[in-house]
Design a protein around this motif. Sequence first.
Motif, PDB file in Angstrom:
ATOM      1  N   LEU A 155       0.805   6.632  -2.370  1.00 49.39           N
ATOM      2  CA  LEU A 155      -0.037   5.698  -3.110  1.00 49.39           C
ATOM      3  C   LEU A 155      -1.310   6.403  -3.556  1.00 49.39           C
ATOM      4  O   LEU A 155      -1.939   7.113  -2.772  1.00 49.39           O
ATOM      5  N   SER A 156      -1.671   6.198  -4.818  1.00 47.66           N
ATOM      6  CA  SER A 156      -2.972   6.614  -5.340  1.00 47.66           C
ATOM      7  C   SER A 156      -3.533   5.426  -6.104  1.00 47.66           C
ATOM      8  O   SER A 156      -2.867   4.874  -6.980  1.00 47.66           O
ATOM      9  N   SER A 157      -4.767   5.035  -5.761  1.00 42.71           N
ATOM     10  CA  SER A 157      -5.320   3.814  -6.358  1.00 42.71           C
ATOM     11  C   SER A 157      -6.812   3.972  -6.646  1.00 42.71           C
ATOM     12  O   SER A 157      -7.535   4.642  -5.900  1.00 42.71           O
ATOM     13  N   ARG A 158      -7.272   3.332  -7.710  1.00 39.89           N
ATOM     14  CA  ARG A 158      -8.691   3.329  -8.057  1.00 39.89           C
ATOM     15  C   ARG A 158      -9.494   2.558  -7.023  1.00 39.89           C
ATOM     16  O   ARG A 158     -10.617   2.925  -6.693  1.00 39.89           O
ATOM     17  N   ASN A 159      -8.911   1.476  -6.508  1.00 37.81           N
ATOM     18  CA  ASN A 159      -9.572   0.618  -5.531  1.00 37.81           C
ATOM     19  C   ASN A 159      -8.681   0.443  -4.305  1.00 37.81           C
ATOM     20  O   ASN A 159      -7.499   0.814  -4.322  1.00 37.81           O
ATOM     21  N   GLU A 160      -9.231  -0.105  -3.252  1.00 38.34           N
ATOM     22  CA  GLU A 160      -8.437  -0.409  -2.071  1.00 38.34           C
ATOM     23  C   GLU A 160      -7.272  -1.318  -2.466  1.00 38.34           C
ATOM     24  O   GLU A 160      -7.472  -2.339  -3.131  1.00 38.34           O
ATOM     25  N   PHE A 161      -6.063  -0.937  -2.080  1.00 36.84           N
ATOM     26  CA  PHE A 161      -4.860  -1.665  -2.479  1.00 36.84           C
ATOM     27  C   PHE A 161      -4.103  -2.107  -1.235  1.00 36.84           C
ATOM     28  O   PHE A 161      -3.884  -1.311  -0.316  1.00 36.84           O
ATOM     29  N   LEU A 162      -3.684  -3.361  -1.215  1.00 38.73           N
ATOM     30  CA  LEU A 162      -2.931  -3.897  -0.085  1.00 38.73           C
ATOM     31  C   LEU A 162      -1.482  -3.424  -0.176  1.00 38.73           C
ATOM     32  O   LEU A 162      -0.754  -3.785  -1.096  1.00 38.73           O
ATOM     33  N   THR A 163      -1.064  -2.618   0.790  1.00 36.42           N
ATOM     34  CA  THR A 163       0.229  -1.933   0.710  1.00 36.42           C
ATOM     35  C   THR A 163       1.337  -2.592   1.524  1.00 36.42           C
ATOM     36  O   THR A 163       2.486  -2.151   1.467  1.00 36.42           O
ATOM     37  N   ASN A 164       1.032  -3.626   2.301  1.00 35.27           N
ATOM     38  CA  ASN A 164       1.968  -4.121   3.316  1.00 35.27           C
ATOM     39  C   ASN A 164       3.355  -4.436   2.792  1.00 35.27           C
ATOM     40  O   ASN A 164       4.365  -4.030   3.396  1.00 35.27           O
ATOM     41  N   PHE A 197      -2.225  13.097  -9.204  1.00 33.53           N
ATOM     42  CA  PHE A 197      -2.794  11.784  -9.453  1.00 33.53           C
ATOM     43  C   PHE A 197      -4.143  11.682  -8.752  1.00 33.53           C
ATOM     44  O   PHE A 197      -4.324  12.190  -7.649  1.00 33.53           O
ATOM     45  N   ARG A 198      -5.072  10.985  -9.410  1.00 30.38           N
ATOM     46  CA  ARG A 198      -6.371  10.695  -8.807  1.00 30.38           C
ATOM     47  C   ARG A 198      -6.774   9.275  -9.201  1.00 30.38           C
ATOM     48  O   ARG A 198      -6.731   8.925 -10.381  1.00 30.38           O
ATOM     49  N   ASP A 199      -7.115   8.467  -8.207  1.00 33.08           N
ATOM     50  CA  ASP A 199      -7.565   7.096  -8.462  1.00 33.08           C
ATOM     51  C   ASP A 199      -6.556   6.318  -9.312  1.00 33.08           C
ATOM     52  O   ASP A 199      -6.918   5.564 -10.214  1.00 33.08           O
ATOM     53  N   GLY A 200      -5.271   6.521  -9.026  1.00 31.05           N
ATOM     54  CA  GLY A 200      -4.227   5.765  -9.705  1.00 31.05           C
ATOM     55  C   GLY A 200      -3.899   6.231 -11.106  1.00 31.05           C
ATOM     56  O   GLY A 200      -3.235   5.513 -11.862  1.00 31.05           O
ATOM     57  N   LYS A 201      -4.312   7.441 -11.455  1.00 35.83           N
ATOM     58  CA  LYS A 201      -4.092   7.946 -12.809  1.00 35.83           C
ATOM     59  C   LYS A 201      -3.555   9.371 -12.755  1.00 35.83           C
ATOM     60  O   LYS A 201      -4.029  10.194 -11.974  1.00 35.83           O
ATOM     61  N   LEU A 202      -2.570   9.666 -13.598  1.00 34.36           N
ATOM     62  CA  LEU A 202      -2.066  11.032 -13.718  1.00 34.36           C
ATOM     63  C   LEU A 202      -3.122  11.884 -14.405  1.00 34.36           C
ATOM     64  O   LEU A 202      -3.551  11.581 -15.527  1.00 34.36           O
TER      65      LEU A 202
END
Length: 257
Positions: free
Chosen positions: A7-16, A224-229
């Motif tokens: 997972l790569s995300s710009r913000n905290e992402f709920l992964t459950n 990827f960084r912060d949800g972006k390639l």
Amino acid sequence: MCMIFGLSSRNEFLTNEYLKEFFKNSPQHPHGWGLSKIRRDGAVIEKESIEASKSHYLKERLSVPVEARLLLAHIRYATIGNVEYKNCHPFFGKDNIGRQWTQVHNGTIFDYPKLSKYTALQAGDTDSERIFLYLLDNINAAQSQKGGKLSFDERFDLLDEIVSSMAEGNKLNLMLSDGRNLYVHTNCKDTLYYLDKGGTVIIATVPLSDENWQPVPFTTLLAFRDGKLIRSGTNHGHEYIENPEHLKFLYQIFSDL
């Protein structure tokens, strides 16, 4: 073989929900599980050498929110290396300037002599750990030669060169983090998929929902960084295609576990 999740995300992402779907595959990959939430100030590694679906700890862990901007997970089907905690992924270490690195791997290294010396240095006995130690050694050597830390582009170019070389004749589905960026590589067609949710990218061995998952471009290192390639590497063309000799090799190794 194993299964991997990133997972790569710009913000905290709920992964459950995605993690629950991922770990449901554990009866077919029963030799251990691992999870790592990665932050710039460190990584939290949680793993056990038991089937994920039988882990009371993991069940409790996923009963509370697991939020992250950068995360790796793994379920293991042992081919090289015994069923032990020390052989479970993710693998974690720091380079000589203190940058943290975390890795999960799905595949088998059939022929890459440069890894041989790490059999005497590793904690466990997997080829995956040898890959990790080799990568760290090369990063340290490059930093020592430069006399300081590598830029992102220098790190990427070095990893791109190593991965392109190592992929020839080997199955190398790999995810690696340097604490901020997520590096992704597959050279086996249709064995790694990604879901772009706009600011969040999820990557897994198989699609984990009925959303618009797409195959990860293969034979090319991605970052990827912060949800972006942010970068794509060399299309090295070393596609892994299973053959009878590889199957024979895996059967011989697995029969010794």
